[in-house]
Design a protein around this motif. Structure first.
Motif, PDB file in Angstrom:
ATOM      1  N   LYS A 132      42.791 -32.849  13.765  1.00 18.84           N
ATOM      2  CA  LYS A 132      42.703 -32.202  12.450  1.00 18.84           C
ATOM      3  C   LYS A 132      43.139 -33.139  11.319  1.00 18.84           C
ATOM      4  O   LYS A 132      42.618 -33.062  10.222  1.00 18.84           O
ATOM      5  N   GLN A 133      44.073 -34.040  11.624  1.00 15.97           N
ATOM      6  CA  GLN A 133      44.554 -34.952  10.578  1.00 15.97           C
ATOM      7  C   GLN A 133      43.419 -35.797  10.011  1.00 15.97           C
ATOM      8  O   GLN A 133      43.438 -36.172   8.841  1.00 15.97           O
ATOM      9  N   LYS A 137      41.231 -21.006  19.801  1.00 16.57           N
ATOM     10  CA  LYS A 137      40.995 -20.682  18.405  1.00 16.57           C
ATOM     11  C   LYS A 137      40.890 -19.201  18.120  1.00 16.57           C
ATOM     12  O   LYS A 137      41.107 -18.772  17.006  1.00 16.57           O
ATOM     13  N   ASP A 174      46.142 -32.720  17.951  1.00 12.15           N
ATOM     14  CA  ASP A 174      46.345 -32.067  16.654  1.00 12.15           C
ATOM     15  C   ASP A 174      47.811 -32.034  16.252  1.00 12.15           C
ATOM     16  O   ASP A 174      48.151 -32.122  15.069  1.00 12.15           O
ATOM     17  N   TYR A 178      40.418 -34.835   9.506  1.00 11.46           N
ATOM     18  CA  TYR A 178      39.579 -34.027   8.614  1.00 11.46           C
ATOM     19  C   TYR A 178      40.356 -33.439   7.443  1.00 11.46           C
ATOM     20  O   TYR A 178      39.784 -32.801   6.571  1.00 11.46           O
ATOM     21  N   SER A 179      41.669 -33.654   7.456  1.00 12.60           N
ATOM     22  CA  SER A 179      42.476 -33.135   6.359  1.00 12.60           C
ATOM     23  C   SER A 179      42.510 -34.157   5.246  1.00 12.60           C
ATOM     24  O   SER A 179      42.526 -35.368   5.463  1.00 12.60           O
ATOM     25  N   ASN A 216      33.123 -28.196  17.581  1.00 13.32           N
ATOM     26  CA  ASN A 216      34.457 -27.811  17.117  1.00 13.32           C
ATOM     27  C   ASN A 216      35.347 -27.524  18.326  1.00 13.32           C
ATOM     28  O   ASN A 216      34.933 -26.827  19.249  1.00 13.32           O
ATOM     29  N   CYS A 256      39.690 -26.882  19.097  1.00 16.00           N
ATOM     30  CA  CYS A 256      41.009 -26.748  18.452  1.00 16.00           C
ATOM     31  C   CYS A 256      40.816 -26.894  16.943  1.00 16.00           C
ATOM     32  O   CYS A 256      39.912 -26.282  16.393  1.00 16.00           O
ATOM     33  N   ASP A 257      41.637 -27.725  16.296  1.00 15.55           N
ATOM     34  CA  ASP A 257      41.471 -27.861  14.840  1.00 15.55           C
ATOM     35  C   ASP A 257      40.769 -29.150  14.444  1.00 15.55           C
ATOM     36  O   ASP A 257      40.774 -29.537  13.281  1.00 15.55           O
ATOM     37  N   GLY A 258      40.162 -29.831  15.419  1.00 19.44           N
ATOM     38  CA  GLY A 258      39.412 -31.042  15.120  1.00 19.44           C
ATOM     39  C   GLY A 258      38.006 -30.949  15.672  1.00 19.44           C
ATOM     40  O   GLY A 258      37.478 -29.853  15.831  1.00 19.44           O
TER      41      GLY A 258
END
Lengths: 290, 290
Positions: free
Chosen positions: A36-37, B281, A74, A39-40, A8, A10-12
Motif C-alpha cells: 500500500k505504501q 478485505k 503492507d 500507492y499512497s 487487488n 490486501c491494500d496493495g
C-alpha cells in the motif's frame, strides 16, 4: 518485461509479469506484490524488496495465493517478488514423471551439465538478472530491487535463500527460511544427491557452492553487517524433517564460525511441510493487526 | 465417515473427511476446521459451526487453503465446514468440457431432471445429511453442527448460502455471502439459465426455490430472530458483477419486506472475483490480531 495481470490483494496490488530471460533462454513468469505504501501519496521513502523462493513443483502462484506475505508487506512497507522455480516451456529439458527434477525443480543453481546448461541457470537468474530486469521495468526510484533487499523461501526455496545469502554476502540485508533443505550435498539427502548430480558436472565440488551448511563457514560477517538473526522455521511433523531437510545441521556447521549465535531455529509443534505451516504460525510470518 | 488427513493449521486442526452420501449416491469429501477452543481444556462451551459453500470448480481444498477462515475460527471459537461443490466420481454424470456444469458445479439444488436426479441432491446434502453425519461422526456434545450454526459462501456458494438461509429460515443463525449469484432465475443470468434448466424439470417454478432474490419476500423474520444483518461483499472489478451476479438486486427485492434494513452490501474498490477478494478485505473476513 510485460504485465500479464494486476490483482487487488490486501491494500496493495499483486502484479503478474513475464519476460524473456537471457540467463535461462526462455520466457519466465513471476509475481510481484507492491504494498500500500507504493500507492499512497503520503510516504516518499524507498520500498525495499523481499525475494520469496518457492519449493518443488511451485509456480509464482502458490505462495502468492497461500503464504500471505501481502499483509506483512503492507505493515512494514516492502515489496515481495515471487519468482518461478525453474525455466519453463516445451524447449526446456524436463522429466515429466519426476516432480522433483526438471521443470518446477530448478534448485536455484547454475547447471554445468548437458542438456541443462542452456536453460537451468537459476542462481544467476534470481540473484542477478531478475533484480536488474525489475529495476529496468519499473524505472521508479521508490522501488529498490537491487540494494536494500532480503531473501527467504520454503523447502528447496529455503535452501536457495540461505545459499544465496551466503554466496552473495553481504548483498542481502536479511535472510530467513521455512523448512529448508539445509544440507543438500550430504550423502543422506536424496534430493541433493539425485538433482545436484544431474545438473552439475562435478557433483563433489560444485554441490558445496549451493549447500547452506557448507557455505556458512566460508563467510565472515563484516563489521558493518546488520544481519542480527537468521530465522529458520520447521514443523515437527514435517515428513521430510529427518530424511531430506536436516535443519539442525545448520547449527552444527555454524559452531566455531562467526554465525554461531546468529541462527535461531523455531520448531513448530505438529506442523507439516505444507503452506498451512508457512502461513501464520512461523515467527517470520505473523499476520499483523488491522 | 472416515478421516483422511489431519493437518495443523493456525491454532487448531484442519481435518479431511470422506463419507458415503445417501443423498448423492456417491462418496463425498469435505474439510472441517476445529478451532483452538476445541483442543483447549480451559473452555467448556459448545462450539458452533459455520458452513462455507465454495464456488464453481472448487473442491473442499480451495477455501481451506486460500480463504483463511481458520484464524477467525480461532478468535471467535467456531468450527468451519468446507463441503464439496457437487457429487463426484466416474459414475456421476458430468460434462467435462464445461467448468460451470456437472461435477464442481452442483449449484446447491436438488435436481429433478434426468440423468442428474440420482446424484445431484446438493441442497438436501448440505442442509440435512451432512450436518447429521458430522454429529454422528464426532459424537461430541461440545461440537454443534445442527443447531447453533451459520452459513456463508462465495459466488455459486454465496447463492447457496443465501438461498439456504431463506429456505430453511430460521435454521441458520447467521448468513453472509461473498460475490453471490444473487438472482440466478433471471433471464439475464446465463449461469442460472443454463444450469438450472438442465438440473430442474420445471425451470420456471423450481428455479425460484433457489433464487435469493425470489426467496427474500417469502420469509418473514420472526420476533425472536437474532439475524441483525445479512452482510454481502462484492468487488467493483468483479468481471461477473453485471453479467452474472447482480448483487444489488437483493436490495431491490428486499424493499417493502421485513428484510429491507437488514441487508448490507459492501463494495470493495478494485477487487475481482478471486480468493484475493475473499481473504482479508471483506468486513466479513478481517484477520484478527494475534
Amino acid at each position: 518485461m510485460k504485465e500479464v495481470k494486476v490483482i487487488n490483494s490486501c491494500d496493495g496490488k499483486l502484479i503478474s509479469l513475464s519476460h524473456d530471460s537471457a540467463c535461462n533462454n526462455c520466457e519466465m513468469a513471476l509475481n510481484i506484490y507492491l504494498p500500500k505504501q507504493y500507492y499512497s501519496n503520503e510516504t516518499h521513502s524507498t520500498i525495499p524488496a523481499i525475494y520469496y523462493l518457492s519449493g518443488l513443483t511451485c509456480t509464482p502462484a502458490n505462495a502468492s495465493e497461500k503464504a500471505f506475505w501481502q499483509c506483512q508487506a503492507d505493515l512494514y512497507g516492502f515489496s515481495v517478488v515471487f519468482p518461478d522455480t525453474s525455466p519453463r516451456g516445451e524447449s526446456v529439458p524436463d522429466s515429466k514423471d519426476e516432480y522433483d527434477f526438471g521443470q518446477g525443480a530448478g534448485f536455484y543453481l547454475n547447471s554445468t551439465k548437458e542438456p541443462y546448461v542452456k536453460n537451468y541457470q537459476m542462481s544467476d537468474y534470481i540473484h542477478k538478472e531478475l533484480p536488474k530486469e525489475l529495476e529496468n521495468y519499473f524505472q521508479d526510484c521508490r522501488l529498490d530491487f537491487t540494494k536494500n533487499v532480503g531473501i527467504t523461501g520454503h523447502s528447496m526455496g529455503g535452501m536457495g535463500a540461505l545459499a544465496g545469502f551466503f554466496k552473495l554476502y553481504p548483498h542481502y540485508k536479511s535472510v530467513s527460511a521455512f523448512s529448508p533443505i539445509a544440507n543438500p550435498s550430504a550423502e543422506d539427502c536424496p534430493w541433493g544427491q539425485k538433482c545436484f548430480s544431474r545438473y552439475l558436472k562435478d557433483f563433489k565440488s560444485e554441490s558445496l557452492e549451493y549447500d547452506p551448511c557448507e557455505l556458512i563457514g566460508k563467510v565472515k560477517p563484516k563489521g558493518d553487517n546488520d544481519v542480527k538473526k537468521i530465522l529458520i522455521s520447521v514443523g515437527t511433523k514435517d515428513p521430510f524433517y529427518s530424511t531430506q531437510l536436516y535443519v539442525d545441521r545448520i547449527l552444527e556447521y555454524s559452531k566455531g564460525t562467526a554465525w554461531e549465535n546468529k541462527i535461531e531455529i523455531n520448531k513448530l509443534q505438529g506442523f507439516d511441510h505444507s503452506y498451512f505451516f508457512v502461513v501464520l504460525k512461523s515467527p517470520a510470518c505473523q499476520i499483523p493487526c488491522h
